[in-house]
Design an enzyme around this catalytic site. Structure first.
Site, short mmCIF file in Angstrom:
data_model
loop_
_atom_site.label_atom_id
_atom_site.label_comp_id
_atom_site.label_asym_id
_atom_site.label_seq_id
_atom_site.Cartn_x
_atom_site.Cartn_y
_atom_site.Cartn_z
N SER A 1 6.29 4.57 3.92
CA SER A 1 4.95 4.76 4.49
C SER A 1 4.19 3.45 4.41
CB SER A 1 4.23 5.85 3.69
OG SER A 1 2.84 5.83 3.88
N TYR B 1 0.01 10.99 -2.54
CA TYR B 1 0.97 10.60 -1.51
C TYR B 1 1.27 9.11 -1.58
CZ TYR B 1 3.08 10.29 3.16
OH TYR B 1 3.94 10.07 4.22
#
Length: 280
Positions: free
Chosen positions: A163, A176
């Protein structure tokens, strides 16, 4: 060079999602027998039927990738029906709305029980922990289970889904971001560890792509861009969101030993220039 005697069998976790379903379908087009893993069998079956309609082979296995017993069960089914995995795409994961703050910096009101404020100090720690668990152990456990087959075969490719958070923390998504930073580190660690076994481990780091979850963050009920979306696009030089098909070229390069046989332990951003832009 690629060993032509090795079977083309791919395991894709999170295969019912927007990004990994595209990856699974492209692998099938290349002749891979594809095992689709995820929690929602209904979503997996949609992808399975699309692959079968192309005349290719796919099976769906409902799996909790953060649970070792569940992944071991999936492995047994795949081994029996398809054979030993040669490509593993670790795409399962994601965030939960309950783990996001709605502010970007500390506000005294979060200590006072103000329900309009959701800061770090009034997040639910069980939800926070579950986001870390599914994104980290949900990559570690499939690598642990299916990586053994690759190590025995002295051949294989693992691709983890990282990510933008793997490079720098983004606001509001502490859990996250923490997990995806860990994915980058684990990718490097596992790549070095499995190199003697002939198994390459890399990661793809998507920028801002739309899926069922992110659409709710980036657009309001009237289809207008939220402040978050405007901020994201303002930091993305290409000024748009990515499309799932734009991950395919990188995936295919990474799994091809003829073109990427000396590539292992890297994290490739596909982000429209997001990381290259300071926003200034």
């Amino acid at each position: 060079m690629k060993n032509s005697t090795v079977q083309k069998i791919a395991v894709v976790t999170g295969a019912g999602g927007t990004l990994c379903s595209e990856m699974a379908k492209d692998l099938a087009k290349q002749g891979y027998k594809v095992a689709l893993l995820g929690r929602s069998l209904d979503k997996l079956k949609i992808v399975e039927e699309e692959i079968k309609s192309m005349g290719q082979v796919a099976i769906s296995v409902s799996t909790d990738v953060s649970d070792e017993a569940s992944v071991i069960n999936a492995h047994a089914i795949i081994l029996k029906e398809l054979g030993s995995c040669t490509v593993l795409i670790n795409g399962a994961g994601g965030n939960q709305m309950e783990a996001l703050t709605n502010i970007t910096e500390f506000d005294d009101r979060e200590l006072d029980g103000d329900e309009a404020i959701k800061g770090f100090f009034n997040l639910n720690m069980d939800v926070f922990k579950s986001v870390i668990n599914v994104n980290t152990m949900g990559t570690v456990i499939p690598s642990f289970v299916f990586g053994k087959d690759m190590a025995k075969q002295k051949h294989g490719s693992i691709i983890n889904i990282a990510s933008m958070n793997s490079f720098r923390p983004l606001s509001k998504v502490g859990a996250y971001g923490m997990a995806k930073a860990g994915i980058a580190n684990f990718t490097q660690w596992l790549a070095a560890y499995l190199a003697p076994a002939g198994v390459r481990v890399n990661a793809i780091a998507p920028g801002f792509f739309l899926n069922d979850r992110s659409i709710k963050i980036m657009f309001d009920e009237n289809g207008n861009k939220t402040d978050r979306a405007i901020n994201v696009l303002g930091h993305t030089p290409m000024n748009r969101f990515g499309e799932a098909k734009e991950l395919i070229g990188c995936m295919n390069w990474l799994i091809d030993e003829n073109t990427a046989g000396f590539v292992t332990g890297i994290v490739v951003p596909i982000d429209g220039g997001f990381l290259a832009s300071s926003g200034v």
